[in-house]
Write a protein that holds these residues in place. Structure first.
Motif, PDB file in Angstrom:
ATOM      1  N   VAL A 281     -15.489  22.734  16.081  1.00 35.76           N
ATOM      2  CA  VAL A 281     -16.826  22.144  16.199  1.00 35.76           C
ATOM      3  C   VAL A 281     -17.173  21.365  14.927  1.00 35.76           C
ATOM      4  O   VAL A 281     -17.729  20.263  14.987  1.00 35.76           O
ATOM      5  CB  VAL A 281     -17.880  23.225  16.479  1.00 35.76           C
ATOM      6  CG1 VAL A 281     -19.288  22.628  16.453  1.00 35.76           C
ATOM      7  CG2 VAL A 281     -17.620  23.889  17.825  1.00 35.76           C
ATOM      8  N   ARG A 282     -16.841  21.926  13.781  1.00 37.23           N
ATOM      9  CA  ARG A 282     -17.109  21.226  12.522  1.00 37.23           C
ATOM     10  C   ARG A 282     -16.352  19.908  12.462  1.00 37.23           C
ATOM     11  O   ARG A 282     -16.878  18.885  12.007  1.00 37.23           O
ATOM     12  CB  ARG A 282     -16.719  22.104  11.335  1.00 37.23           C
ATOM     13  CG  ARG A 282     -17.570  23.358  11.178  1.00 37.23           C
ATOM     14  CD  ARG A 282     -17.083  24.175   9.992  1.00 37.23           C
ATOM     15  NE  ARG A 282     -17.594  25.531  10.037  1.00 37.23           N
ATOM     16  CZ  ARG A 282     -16.849  26.631  10.013  1.00 37.23           C
ATOM     17  NH1 ARG A 282     -15.523  26.528   9.923  1.00 37.23           N
ATOM     18  NH2 ARG A 282     -17.398  27.815  10.058  1.00 37.23           N
ATOM     19  N   SER A 283     -15.090  19.922  12.913  1.00 37.83           N
ATOM     20  CA  SER A 283     -14.293  18.697  12.902  1.00 37.83           C
ATOM     21  C   SER A 283     -14.880  17.653  13.847  1.00 37.83           C
ATOM     22  O   SER A 283     -14.964  16.459  13.517  1.00 37.83           O
ATOM     23  CB  SER A 283     -12.845  18.998  13.303  1.00 37.83           C
ATOM     24  OG  SER A 283     -12.197  19.764  12.311  1.00 37.83           O
ATOM     25  N   LEU A 284     -15.311  18.100  15.033  1.00 35.83           N
ATOM     26  CA  LEU A 284     -15.928  17.174  15.979  1.00 35.83           C
ATOM     27  C   LEU A 284     -17.190  16.559  15.394  1.00 35.83           C
ATOM     28  O   LEU A 284     -17.427  15.351  15.526  1.00 35.83           O
ATOM     29  CB  LEU A 284     -16.260  17.908  17.282  1.00 35.83           C
ATOM     30  CG  LEU A 284     -15.089  18.220  18.207  1.00 35.83           C
ATOM     31  CD1 LEU A 284     -15.533  19.164  19.325  1.00 35.83           C
ATOM     32  CD2 LEU A 284     -14.502  16.946  18.801  1.00 35.83           C
ATOM     33  N   ALA A 285     -18.011  17.390  14.756  1.00 32.58           N
ATOM     34  CA  ALA A 285     -19.259  16.879  14.171  1.00 32.58           C
ATOM     35  C   ALA A 285     -18.966  15.866  13.078  1.00 32.58           C
ATOM     36  O   ALA A 285     -19.583  14.789  13.028  1.00 32.58           O
ATOM     37  CB  ALA A 285     -20.084  18.039  13.618  1.00 32.58           C
ATOM     38  N   ALA A 286     -18.031  16.191  12.200  1.00 35.01           N
ATOM     39  CA  ALA A 286     -17.718  15.292  11.087  1.00 35.01           C
ATOM     40  C   ALA A 286     -17.178  13.959  11.588  1.00 35.01           C
ATOM     41  O   ALA A 286     -17.553  12.894  11.079  1.00 35.01           O
ATOM     42  CB  ALA A 286     -16.712  15.954  10.146  1.00 35.01           C
ATOM     43  N   VAL A 287     -16.315  14.005  12.604  1.00 33.25           N
ATOM     44  CA  VAL A 287     -15.711  12.760  13.067  1.00 33.25           C
ATOM     45  C   VAL A 287     -16.732  11.933  13.856  1.00 33.25           C
ATOM     46  O   VAL A 287     -16.740  10.688  13.760  1.00 33.25           O
ATOM     47  CB  VAL A 287     -14.444  13.041  13.912  1.00 33.25           C
ATOM     48  CG1 VAL A 287     -14.785  13.458  15.338  1.00 33.25           C
ATOM     49  CG2 VAL A 287     -13.541  11.815  13.944  1.00 33.25           C
ATOM     50  N   TYR A 288     -17.614  12.581  14.607  1.00 31.91           N
ATOM     51  CA  TYR A 288     -18.618  11.825  15.360  1.00 31.91           C
ATOM     52  C   TYR A 288     -19.594  11.133  14.413  1.00 31.91           C
ATOM     53  O   TYR A 288     -19.966   9.971  14.625  1.00 31.91           O
ATOM     54  CB  TYR A 288     -19.374  12.756  16.310  1.00 31.91           C
ATOM     55  CG  TYR A 288     -20.304  12.016  17.247  1.00 31.91           C
ATOM     56  CD1 TYR A 288     -19.819  11.412  18.400  1.00 31.91           C
ATOM     57  CD2 TYR A 288     -21.665  11.910  16.967  1.00 31.91           C
ATOM     58  CE1 TYR A 288     -20.672  10.717  19.258  1.00 31.91           C
ATOM     59  CE2 TYR A 288     -22.517  11.221  17.818  1.00 31.91           C
ATOM     60  CZ  TYR A 288     -22.013  10.627  18.962  1.00 31.91           C
ATOM     61  OH  TYR A 288     -22.862   9.936  19.794  1.00 31.91           O
ATOM     62  N   VAL A 289     -20.004  11.845  13.381  1.00 36.76           N
ATOM     63  CA  VAL A 289     -20.900  11.237  12.394  1.00 36.76           C
ATOM     64  C   VAL A 289     -20.208  10.078  11.685  1.00 36.76           C
ATOM     65  O   VAL A 289     -20.773   8.986  11.541  1.00 36.76           O
ATOM     66  CB  VAL A 289     -21.380  12.291  11.377  1.00 36.76           C
ATOM     67  CG1 VAL A 289     -22.117  11.629  10.213  1.00 36.76           C
ATOM     68  CG2 VAL A 289     -22.288  13.311  12.059  1.00 36.76           C
ATOM     69  N   ALA A 290     -18.985  10.307  11.225  1.00 34.22           N
ATOM     70  CA  ALA A 290     -18.257   9.249  10.530  1.00 34.22           C
ATOM     71  C   ALA A 290     -18.068   8.038  11.438  1.00 34.22           C
ATOM     72  O   ALA A 290     -18.234   6.883  11.009  1.00 34.22           O
ATOM     73  CB  ALA A 290     -16.905   9.772  10.054  1.00 34.22           C
ATOM     74  N   PHE A 291     -17.726   8.289  12.702  1.00 36.94           N
ATOM     75  CA  PHE A 291     -17.520   7.203  13.645  1.00 36.94           C
ATOM     76  C   PHE A 291     -18.814   6.414  13.851  1.00 36.94           C
ATOM     77  O   PHE A 291     -18.807   5.178  13.895  1.00 36.94           O
ATOM     78  CB  PHE A 291     -17.028   7.773  14.977  1.00 36.94           C
ATOM     79  CG  PHE A 291     -16.593   6.747  15.979  1.00 36.94           C
ATOM     80  CD1 PHE A 291     -15.287   6.288  16.004  1.00 36.94           C
ATOM     81  CD2 PHE A 291     -17.484   6.223  16.894  1.00 36.94           C
ATOM     82  CE1 PHE A 291     -14.878   5.332  16.915  1.00 36.94           C
ATOM     83  CE2 PHE A 291     -17.095   5.264  17.816  1.00 36.94           C
ATOM     84  CZ  PHE A 291     -15.786   4.819  17.828  1.00 36.94           C
ATOM     85  N   SER A 292     -19.935   7.126  13.967  1.00 33.82           N
ATOM     86  CA  SER A 292     -21.221   6.466  14.198  1.00 33.82           C
ATOM     87  C   SER A 292     -21.626   5.593  13.016  1.00 33.82           C
ATOM     88  O   SER A 292     -22.205   4.522  13.200  1.00 33.82           O
ATOM     89  CB  SER A 292     -22.301   7.512  14.472  1.00 33.82           C
ATOM     90  OG  SER A 292     -22.002   8.254  15.644  1.00 33.82           O
ATOM     91  N   PHE A 293     -21.341   6.061  11.807  1.00 38.72           N
ATOM     92  CA  PHE A 293     -21.668   5.265  10.617  1.00 38.72           C
ATOM     93  C   PHE A 293     -20.692   4.105  10.434  1.00 38.72           C
ATOM     94  O   PHE A 293     -21.090   3.033   9.974  1.00 38.72           O
ATOM     95  CB  PHE A 293     -21.667   6.163   9.378  1.00 38.72           C
ATOM     96  CG  PHE A 293     -22.972   6.848   9.108  1.00 38.72           C
ATOM     97  CD1 PHE A 293     -23.874   6.336   8.191  1.00 38.72           C
ATOM     98  CD2 PHE A 293     -23.310   8.003   9.789  1.00 38.72           C
ATOM     99  CE1 PHE A 293     -25.087   6.956   7.952  1.00 38.72           C
ATOM    100  CE2 PHE A 293     -24.521   8.650   9.560  1.00 38.72           C
ATOM    101  CZ  PHE A 293     -25.417   8.125   8.637  1.00 38.72           C
TER     102      PHE A 293
END
Length: 388
Positions: A281-293
């Motif tokens: 879940v932490r990895s998904l959150a980090a990658v989604y945020v990074a992708f969005s930015f």
């Protein structure tokens, strides 16, 4: 005996506005028609025009309806109401109007400048009142960011159709918002480095057209950007662009498909070799945020303009979105076994709502500090602890 004449409901104008909000939410501003709005109320388009002079006037009211209701709910509380009461009032109104409340979030860019500024001021008032409570009760940095993110978690319910009991969804969203508001986003965030796939460089004329069109769609809205403007941005004659894309919708479809493909690659990389559920879940959150930015224009266009595509084109894209949500929900349920599938989906969408509103608050300034702060807030919305 002659039939008694039908009486016009006294609240017909409000019924029209409510129906219009649902249509605008489903189809976007340009995809909505006065005929369909009237049909939802059981009247003709001509009858709609008796209450609203044009579609824009009706749209402007719909864009303001949710924020006006939020302000009214906050006005009904004591001036010293605590954070929990303010968030509860906002949650109740938002869930009550989930089918119409999302108009302001994406479609408000179609308002003219003066109306957009009025709407922004009203929403700023809501955020300001929540910020005041956040700062008073949880006095660590970035109170305004945490307030906006908490409201993003609550507002996420207007952007999906997960079927769930009203009282239950209110509880889930309120708890998520309170966790977000009480989180210190400045604390260090550990975890794996994010490995994002690069957006393919435009090596072909089709690629150049797509690369030029996405920023235009993002800034001005799909409906207002002409093929001529896209051709001019690429340095083509307007007629030449049709050799590569039959229509503007085909360019938008290509943009949405590119966003889906890049995000899927990013998710696959983020989960590679990760076995523990909370770490996933932490990895998904980090990658989604990074992708969005990293891909702000691309993701915003794909999210906001999907409703403008034909239904047959929307279908595979919506299926891809649902599959992405399912990956998140499965990992979240593994990390939090007390959640059922519907609750998990609600919280995943709440996490996405945090990214949207926190990202906007930070003007999508793509720094590691901002990405870490938003990732921590997303994890709070999900109810998953950040790594020590």
């Amino acid at each position: 005996m002659s039939a008694e004449p039908a009486t016009r409901p006294r609240n017909r104008k409000q019924l029209i506005a409510d129906a219009a909000g649902r249509v605008f939410n489903e189809r976007g501003y340009h995809g909505a028609s006065m005929e369909e709005i009237g049909a939802r109320v059981g009247i003709t388009a001509a009858a709609v025009y008796r209450h609203f002079p044009n579609k824009y006037a009706l749209f402007a009211q719909c864009a303001n309806n949710m924020v006006d209701r939020l302000l009214e709910a906050l006005d009904g509380l004591p001036p010293d109401a605590d954070l929990a009461r303010r968030l509860a009032a906002i949650t109740r109104v938002t869930v009550d109007h989930r089918e119409t409340g999302g108009v302001y979030r994406w479609e408000a860019r179609y308002l003219d400048r003066a109306d957009r500024e009025v709407l922004r001021g009203k929403f700023g008032d809501v955020v300001g009142r929540v910020t005041e409570s956040v700062r008073r009760e949880h006095p660590w940095p970035d109170a305004d960011l945490r307030a906006a993110a908490a409201l993003g978690a609550i507002g996420s319910i207007t952007r999906h159709r997960t079927s769930i009991a009203q009282r239950r969804v209110e509880g889930l969203l309120l708890d998520a918002a309170r966790r977000v508001a009480s989180t210190d986003p400045s604390e260090a965030l550990g975890g794996r480095a994010v490995d994002l796939p690069a957006q393919p460089p435009p090596r072909t004329r089709r690629g150049e057209i797509l690369a030029a069109a996405v920023p235009l769609f993002h800034r001005d809205g799909f409906a207002t950007v002409t093929m001529g403007r896209i051709a001019e941005a690429v340095g083509l004659a307007p007629s030449a662009i049709y050799r590569h894309y039959p229509g503007k919708g085909d360019i938008l479809t290509a943009a949405c498909l590119q966003a889906v493909a890049l995000l899927n690659q990013a998710v696959d990389r983020s989960l590679d070799g990760v076995e523990e559920a909370e770490a996933a879940v932490r990895s998904l959150a980090a990658v989604y945020v990074a992708f969005s930015f990293e891909h702000t224009a691309l993701t915003s266009v794909a999210e906001a303009e999907l409703v403008g595509l034909p239904v047959d084109v929307q279908r595979p894209l919506l299926l891809a979105q649902r599959e992405h949500i399912t990956v998140w929900a499965q990992q979240l349920r593994s990390a939090r076994p007390e959640l059922d599938a519907r609750a998990a989906r609600v919280l995943v969408h709440a996490g996405f709502g945090v990214v949207v509103e926190a990202g906007r608050r930070l003007r999508w300034d793509n720094t590691q500090r901002n990405r870490d702060a938003v990732t921590r807030l997303v994890l709070s919305a999900l109810g998953v602890d950040a790594p020590e």
